[in-house]
Structure formats: C-alpha cells, structure tokens
Design an enzyme around this catalytic site. Structure first.
Site, PDB file in Angstrom:
ATOM      1  N   GLU A   1      -0.433  -5.460   1.226  1.00  0.00           N
ATOM      2  CA  GLU A   1      -1.130  -6.744   1.298  1.00  0.00           C
ATOM      3  C   GLU A   1      -2.548  -6.504   1.797  1.00  0.00           C
ATOM      4  O   GLU A   1      -2.803  -6.447   2.997  1.00  0.00           O
ATOM      5  CB  GLU A   1      -0.395  -7.704   2.238  1.00  0.00           C
ATOM      6  CG  GLU A   1      -1.001  -9.106   2.239  1.00  0.00           C
ATOM      7  CD  GLU A   1      -0.548  -9.963   3.410  1.00  0.00           C
ATOM      8  OE1 GLU A   1      -0.497 -11.191   3.255  1.00  0.00           O
ATOM      9  OE2 GLU A   1      -0.261  -9.404   4.489  1.00  0.00           O
TER      10      GLU A   1
ATOM     11  N   ASP B   1       3.006  -5.671   5.170  1.00  0.00           N
ATOM     12  CA  ASP B   1       2.299  -6.884   5.560  1.00  0.00           C
ATOM     13  C   ASP B   1       1.030  -6.550   6.354  1.00  0.00           C
ATOM     14  O   ASP B   1       0.989  -5.574   7.097  1.00  0.00           O
ATOM     15  CB  ASP B   1       3.217  -7.748   6.427  1.00  0.00           C
ATOM     16  CG  ASP B   1       2.508  -8.981   6.952  1.00  0.00           C
ATOM     17  OD1 ASP B   1       2.199  -9.872   6.137  1.00  0.00           O
ATOM     18  OD2 ASP B   1       2.239  -9.044   8.166  1.00  0.00           O
TER      19      ASP B   1
END
Length: 847
Positions: free
Chosen positions: A533, A478
């Site tokens: 990401e 993330d």
C-alpha cells in the site's frame, strides 16, 4: 479452574532471596482466581538496550548504531549493558525438585544452548544448533543471494541521477544480508525466530524465551502455577534474552495445560508489570474486561487442524475480494471464521474473484481499529474463533481455488502497554523508535525501529509464521508509505519529482527491511503474492530486489479511488474524460498495480461509498424493481457500473473490491462505539455499542426484486469477462478516443474494444470507433442490459464489421450505437466462434 504444576523445578534457577523483585512474592492479581485484570500501567522515559551487537539507531551509548555496525565497527561501550548482569545463585531454594534433576538439567542446557553466551560461542553458532532440529524440508529452503542491484538503471534511466542514494540503499541491504549470514546462519534461519522465542514444546517439556533487555528480573506466571511469581523465575543471557524450561509433569503431561492463561512478570525501569508474551500465538479478552490475556495454545495432536488441500497456483490476473471476517454476517454481530468459511467463501467464488484478502487477522484489542492497531502479532484474532478455525477457513478457500492474502501490519503497532508491545520491557525504545520518532501522531500508534536487529528478527519471523503455519498465500502490506518516509506521507503532496523519493526524508532502514521481507517471502515461497500500500509512487517499488527494487509484486493504485470521490462531488457536466483516463493510466511502466474504485477506506463512517455518493437517501425507498426509480437512482446505477468497469479496464493489472460494494452496499461502516469523554470536557458521541452498521447485507444483493441484484450480476459479469479474455494482464493497451464534447472514451485492452459514453443525455447512432484488428465484432458485455438494471437499448446479438477506414489513429473502424451512460465491450470473433461465446445473461450459477 486454576492449574498448578506438580513438582518440577530446576536447581539452577536464581534464588528469590536476593532477587531484585521484592514485590514478586505478592499476587498482584485479584483474589478471584478467574479474574483477568492486569497491573497498573507504569510509564518511564528510561531506556535500556542490552543486546549486542545492536542495530538500534535510537539507542544510547550502550548500543551500537546501525550504520556503525554495518561498517564493521562497534562502539567501545556496546558491551557494557550486557556485562552488567548480576550474578545469580546456582541452587534454588524451591523444595519441589525432581530426584533426577541433574539429568534434566543436562538436557535443558543442551536444548537452550542456542541462546547461551558461555564458552565464547558466537550468536550465529548457537542459533545454528537450534536450527538443526527443524524438519529437513524446511532446512533445505534457501533465500538466493543478493544480485548486483543495477538493473533498475536500465529499467528507468532517470534513476541514474539518484544513483548515490540507491547504491547506498542496496549496499546497506547487502551488508545486512552478509551480517545475517555471518551471525544467524542466513535469512532462512533468521526468519524462524518463532522456533526459538515464545513457547516451544519438545518431548521433555516447554521452553519459554523472551527478549526483554530492559527488564531486571522476570518470571513466568499463569494459571499453571497459581500466578505465583516465585515459582518460575527466568534467567537472562548476555543478549537480554530471558528463558525458562518447564519439564513435563511426572505423568508425562505438559507443565502448562492447553488453554491456560499466561503472562510474563518483569521488574522494569517503569516498575513491576505483567505483559502478554511478545511471541504469543493466541490471546483472548475475558467477558466484561478490557485487557487481553495470553493463552498457551497447544491442542492435542488429534485436535489440531490438518490441511487437506494444496495451495492454488498464483493467478495470472489478480481479482481480490477484500473482506473482514467480523463484519461479514448479515446479522448485527461479530461473525466467525467458521461462518465466513461456510457462507462467504462460496459467494466470493461464485462472483468470479480468484483471491480473498482478509483484514484484521492479527490480534487487536480495539475492534474499531479495523485490525490496524495490532497488539499480538503472532496471534489470530480470537473474536472470530480459534487458530484451528482460521486454518479450516484457509483450507476451504484453497479447495475452492481461491488464494488467500493477509492484510499484514508491520508499519506500526498499538500503543497499548497492558496487552501490546509498547513499553514491553519498561523502556520506550525496545521495539520502537524512542521519543517523537517512535510515535505516529495521526494514527496514535507506535512506530517500529527497522534498524534494530531483534525487531528485524521479530517482523521477518512474523511474516513467515503466517505463511508457514496458516498457509496464507501472500500479503497486502499496510501503510508502506508511512514506513518509507520519516514524514510518513503526512502533510506531503507527492508530485512525482524524484527528489521526493531519494533524500533525507527517506527511511532507509525501513526500505531495507521491506527489501529483506520481500526477498525472504519470494525466496522461500516463489508462488507468494505481495502487495504494497504505497500512495507516493516510489520508483522501483515493484522491481525485484536482486535488480535493485523494493521487491513487491503489486502496488495499490490508491489515487484512482480518490479521483472518483473527487468527481462524484461534482456535476456530470464538470467531469473531464481526459482527467479520468490520465488518473487510471498514471502508473509506472513495468510495475504492476492493483486498482480499485473503492476499498474499505471509502466505506467507513465519515465517508461515503460510491453508491451512496450517487444515490444517497433514494437508496432507502426506490431500489425495488417493481417501483419506478427516481432519476437519481437511474443515474447512480448506470454510473456505478461504468465506474467499476473502466477502473478494471484501464487501471491496473489486478483489481480489488471491498465486500458488499459489488452490489452498491447502502450506508457506511460504523463499528460499535460508546461515548468518548475527552480530557478537555468534550464528549464524542458513540452509537450505543451498536453492530447495526458493522455488518454486510448480502441479502440485498441476492434479492432479485431489488436493484442491488443487477449491480451484483454486473460485477459477476465483469469477472467472467476478465477470466475469459485476460485483458487486465495484456500488454496491449491503447486509448484511441477521449472526446470531451461527446464525453466518450474508447480504448483497446487485449483483444477487446471498450466504449464508454459518460454523457448524461446524448446517445450516438452510427458512432465511428477505431480498432486495430479487422474483421467481425460482437458485444460481450453491455451495462445497459435489463439483467444489470439497464434499459436494454442494444441488441446483443448484433454483429459489427470493420472497414479499412482509419479513425483515431487506428488502421480500421466500425460503427456502433452508444447510448448515454453506458459501457459496452466488443470482441473480435472468427466466423466459427459465435456458438462458443457464452452470453453474459447465461452465466453459470455455480462457477
């Protein structure tokens, strides 16, 4: 119940008579023995860095900067902090000492010598001794040595203009690998910090170690010793590591019973504080209280979950079902690992996905953070069950042939000081950058210092822990964009200019960490899958580390979801099909992408899902199949299917969907919230702590009398099509038509021809489409079928024969009927293939 330890102490522990902890004698907890309350949070701007050598680039003169260390230099004052350790008495004044304490003392010294600095031994030598106790099969694992990092210039010659930056980056990576080899015995050993730090169990007792260089004194407290800070005082070595060994009780039982609450009490520059151990494997939130408590989790061997099924092979094409355990129930409640295992995993398999990505695994005290404000990095969230429950879930997924990806958060951490890493040892720069650089103003969280040696150990070991202990098959990292740039991608628009990627705003320490963790993961677990990401489009992001890249397998193609939201705010007449195809195909050649039309981000309160953008309030009253649909619903159902199929067809080599969105889940996600009172007097209203919109109504997609069911069946058909033809991973992709007047897109992917008519009213008969393969074609997917909520305007049994007429720069062509707002997929077939094709309407109920 309060547990106590029966007469086991070491005589060499420091006497508390002259301790720097005058208040340790006091029980800072409530008198109620079952209370879970913590100490008052104290803050200080003071910093102490006591590890040598240090890679902390934010530290004072007490520590060596990363750049200096990597060049083989060390500041003159680098050892001052570690040398200023007060001498301790070697004899304890504790009267509860075993008769054979000298034998135990000898064993204890042997077991903990890895972190001792006596005798002039190096950190590498000591750590290597501890590593020898690891199982042979783990020791034999090895991360391959670095390559030359030059292949990226052959892959992308434009990178030559930034060769100095890239060569420096790869040079820093190589030097760090060399330092790890020299001082830690290699990356394989370095990434097993969980076998040294935190709680480790041996045949003779429990050892607890904690890196807290800023602390002046420390004690282990918990249920097992009545929270008595005098009972188990820890000793510190020159690296700022505190430790204590607790021998087994006289009856052979462990000194700390399984399930006991534990904390470390420290005298810090910010005052006395109780903290959950940084390497804790389980933590819980008592009912009615806010802070969490660390739990010593070590069930009996017969109670530990044993994995029964091997990991599945890495799928050729990745089709990810993004999920959240807590909100996966149809009821307004927090769901469990066990219920997710029994109810949701079979659903994912039936839909045709081959991977499940699970969010919010790492413990997070704030439920509404979606799991992104992590407090305890090595602990699975206790909201959903026990660590063994999570293992059972993953094992069941493997039995079903599903790979399990973890949404891991190494980009930032919760700023909680009571139950997180923030101010752990009383300084703001232990795990994080100090000052403003260590604070993410938009996320309200702390930012790691990736130039710190012990932070590298902590994060690398954390990634390996989840792969090793829980058998995860990979990660979705993330917030990688935030990691790679000092501006964190905030208020910055990436245009694709290479100067945006390779300059002073690039956090080289963070990029090198990503290279390290990817190298470790792929070196030790070749079948692992790692998705990053990144919204910036960093070149070489998905190129192997040995070739000079960052090392991810896939990049999330995040721009596509933003484009769909942008278009859905406009009228159909204002859509440009060229704009759609450009966004879907605007990705770096040779670097794989996972694409999605919408993820969890678009489902949060304050935003709208695609279905809700399309149909809005009509979803409440006009989704029953026995009731005439409104034009808004007809449009929404048609475009929902087209958007998802063209996203899968053109957007990448992998596909992702957030749970429930496959059938157009209505409304939004809203975690339970209470009213928030701001310092300026304003009040942000909550939702009365309601879970009503923090669940997934899978019953809507299963109800054949609702139009949601047609959307769900179409999603299943898409995955069946990809599984059959493998078009997402085909190297052949060609867009032959993007007609702005007709609003038609035609493209080839693999052996399939996709025809999309986005026009709102115009249907086209005898519409000529080009193709590269001559012969006979048949319809293999038709979004207009009544099974999918369509109008059945096509005869799926029809056959289409090509002519040698060139069209749209293709060598042959055939004519089709293209109804308005439909997507149809054609496949070239041989004469004897007709009976082998499985009609989409006859998909098996159980895949």
């Amino acid at each position: 119940m309060v547990y106590t330890i029966s007469g086991v102490r070491f005589p060499h522990l420091p006497s508390i008579k002259n301790s720097s902890l005058p208040s340790f004698n006091e029980d800072l907890r409530r008198s109620n023995a079952v209370s879970f309350s913590l100490r008052k949070d104290s803050r200080s701007s003071g910093k102490v860095f006591a590890r040598k050598p240090s890679y902390d680039s934010d530290s004072s003169s007490l520590a060596t900067k990363a750049s200096e260390k990597l060049r083989g230099h060390q500041s003159d004052s680098s050892s001052s902090a570690t040398d200023q350790v007060e001498p301790r008495e070697d004899v304890s004044d504790d009267t509860q000492v075993l008769d054979d304490v000298e034998a135990l003392e000898t064993e204890k010294r042997d077991q903990t010598s890895a972190l001792s600095t006596s005798g002039g031994k190096s950190y590498k030598d000591n750590f290597a001794k501890m590593s020898q106790s690891v199982e042979q099969e783990v020791v034999q694992r090895r991360v391959p040595p670095p390559g030359d990092g030059k292949k990226i210039y052959d892959i992308d010659p434009m990178l030559n203009s930034h060769r100095s930056h890239l060569d420096y980056r790869y040079g820093q990576y190589r030097k760090l690998r060399e330092e790890i080899d020299k001082n830690e015995g290699g990356l394989e050993a370095f990434s097993r910090g969980y076998e040294i730090f935190g709680f480790t169990r041996s045949a003779t007792g429990i050892t607890y170690r904690e890196w807290a260089p800023g602390a002046k004194a420390a004690s282990l407290i918990g249920d097992f010793n009545n929270w008595n800070a005098k009972a188990d005082v820890m000793t510190r070595n020159n690296f700022g590591v505190w430790e204590i060994f607790l021998p087994n009780n006289a009856d052979g039982s462990p000194a700390i019973p399984h399930g006991s609450r534990v904390k470390i009490r420290m005298d810090t520059p910010s005052g006395i504080k109780d903290s959950i151990p940084a390497w804790i494997k389980y933590s819980v939130q008592p009912s009615g209280e806010i802070p969490y408590n660390g739990v010593y989790y070590d069930p009996a061997e017969e109670d530990k979950y044993v994995f029964k099924h091997p990991r599945p092979r890495k799928p050729t094409s990745l089709r990810i079902y993004e999920s959240h355990v807590g909100m996966s129930s149809t009821e307004p409640k927090i769901n469990t690992y066990a219920n997710f295992r029994d109810d949701v995993l079979p659903r994912i398999k039936k839909l045709g996905y081959n991977a499940v990505q699970i969010m919010a695994i790492q413990e997070h005290s704030y439920y509404a953070s979606f799991g992104y404000h992590v407090t305890n990095f090595f602990a699975p969230s206790s909201r959903f069950g026990t660590p063994d429950d999570l293992k059972s879930l993953i094992d069941k997924a493997h039995e079903l042939g599903l790979v399990v990806l973890m949404d891991i958060v190494h980009s930032h951490a919760s700023k909680n000081t009571l139950d997180g890493l923030n101010m752990f040892d009383g300084t703001d720069g232990q795990y994080f950058h100090s000052g403003s650089r260590g604070y993410h103003w938009m996320w309200d969280s702390r930012l790691f210092n990736y130039g710190s040696w012990e932070v590298l150990r902590y994060l690398l070991s954390n990634a390996r822990w989840w792969l090793e202990e829980y058998k995860f098959d990979g990660f979705r990292f993330d917030g990688v964009t935030s990691m790679m740039y000092t501006h964190h991608g905030l208020q910055v628009e990436f245009t694709g200019n290479y100067n945006e990627y390779f300059g002073y705003s690039t956090d080289v320490d963070a990029v090198v960490y990503l290279m390290l963790v990817n190298d470790m993961i792929h070196g030790l677990y070749p079948e692992a899958i790692v998705v990053g990401e990144d919204v910036s489009g960093m070149p070489a992001f998905c190129v192997p580390v040995e070739d000079g890249g960052v090392g991810f397998d896939y990049r999330l193609h995040m721009a596509v979801a933003d484009k769909w939201i942008e278009l859905l705010k406009k009228r159909d007449e204002d859509w440009q099909v060229g704009d759609i195809t450009f966004t879907l195909t605007n990705r770096r050649w040779g670097e794989k992408c996972v694409v999605y039309a919408e993820s969890h981000d678009q489902a949060l309160v304050g935003d709208k899902t695609i279905a809700f953008w399309l149909m809005d309030k009509d979803m409440y009253d006009f989704m029953a199949v026995d009731k005439e649909a409104t034009p808004r619903v007809d449009r929404g159902i048609a475009l929902h299917k087209m958007i998802r199929l063209i996203t899968m067809g053109l957007g990448g080599e992998g596909y992702l969907n957030f749970m429930g969105n496959e059938f157009g889940h209505p409304e939004w996600i809203d975690f339970p919230r209470t009213d928030q009172h701001l310092p300026d007097g304003r009040v942000i209203p909550g939702n009365n702590g309601s879970y009503d919109k923090c669940r997934r109504r899978f019953d809507l997609g299963d109800a054949e009398y609702l139009r949601y069911h047609g959307l769900q069946e179409f999603d299943r058909a898409m995955h069946h099509l990809e599984e059959t033809y493998g078009f997402m991973t085909s190297e052949h992709q060609y867009i032959s038509r993007k007609d702005e007047g007709d609003r038609v897109i035609v493209f080839e992917r693999g052996n399939l021809v996709f025809v999309f008519n986005f026009h709102w009213t115009n249907s086209y008969s005898d519409y000529l489409i080009g193709c590269s393969v001559p012969g006979k074609y048949r319809i293999v997917l038709d979004s207009d079928k009544s099974l999918f909520g369509g109008f059945n305007r096509l005869d799926d049994s029809s056959e289409f024969f090509t002519s040698d007429r060139r069209h749209d720069d293709r060598p042959c062509s055939f004519m089709v009927y293209a109804p308005c707002r439909t997507a149809v997929v054609y496949a070239a077939v041989e004469d004897d293939e007709r009976s082998s094709l499985v009609p989409i309407s006859l998909l098996p109920e159980d895949v």
